[in-house]
Design an enzyme around this catalytic site. Sequence first.
Site, mmCIF file in Angstrom:
data_model
loop_
_atom_site.group_PDB
_atom_site.id
_atom_site.type_symbol
_atom_site.label_atom_id
_atom_site.label_comp_id
_atom_site.label_asym_id
_atom_site.label_seq_id
_atom_site.Cartn_x
_atom_site.Cartn_y
_atom_site.Cartn_z
ATOM 1 C CG ASP A 60 84.751 -27.857 46.238
ATOM 2 O OD1 ASP A 60 83.939 -27.439 45.396
ATOM 3 O OD2 ASP A 60 85.157 -29.029 46.266
ATOM 4 C CG ASP A 78 81.512 -29.090 47.720
ATOM 5 O OD1 ASP A 78 82.124 -28.399 48.538
ATOM 6 O OD2 ASP A 78 82.019 -30.040 47.123
#
Length: 92
Positions: free
Chosen positions: A11, A9
């Site tokens: 992010d 991920d």
Amino acid sequence: MCSTAVLFDLDGTLIDTAPDFANALNQLLAEEQRPPLEFTAIRSIASNGSRPMLQLAFDLTPEDAEFESLIEVQSYNQILYTASDFQNTPPD
């Protein structure tokens, strides 16, 4: 049958991609002849995805008539971000 997968991920949880998102967004703003945003403003929402960043950049909310046109801009911003090749992402 055994399958193995590794999922990431990106992010900002594992690596700090906010500088590259900020550069891509400010490049888009320059092309639209708009002033750049401060990095601190972009950093605070970068992990929320490109749509919130574009909402900030273009000062729009989901209730605005122009909001749906952000989909095309969002796609272009993703292209700019991908083209940045993570040049500003720290190695660790």
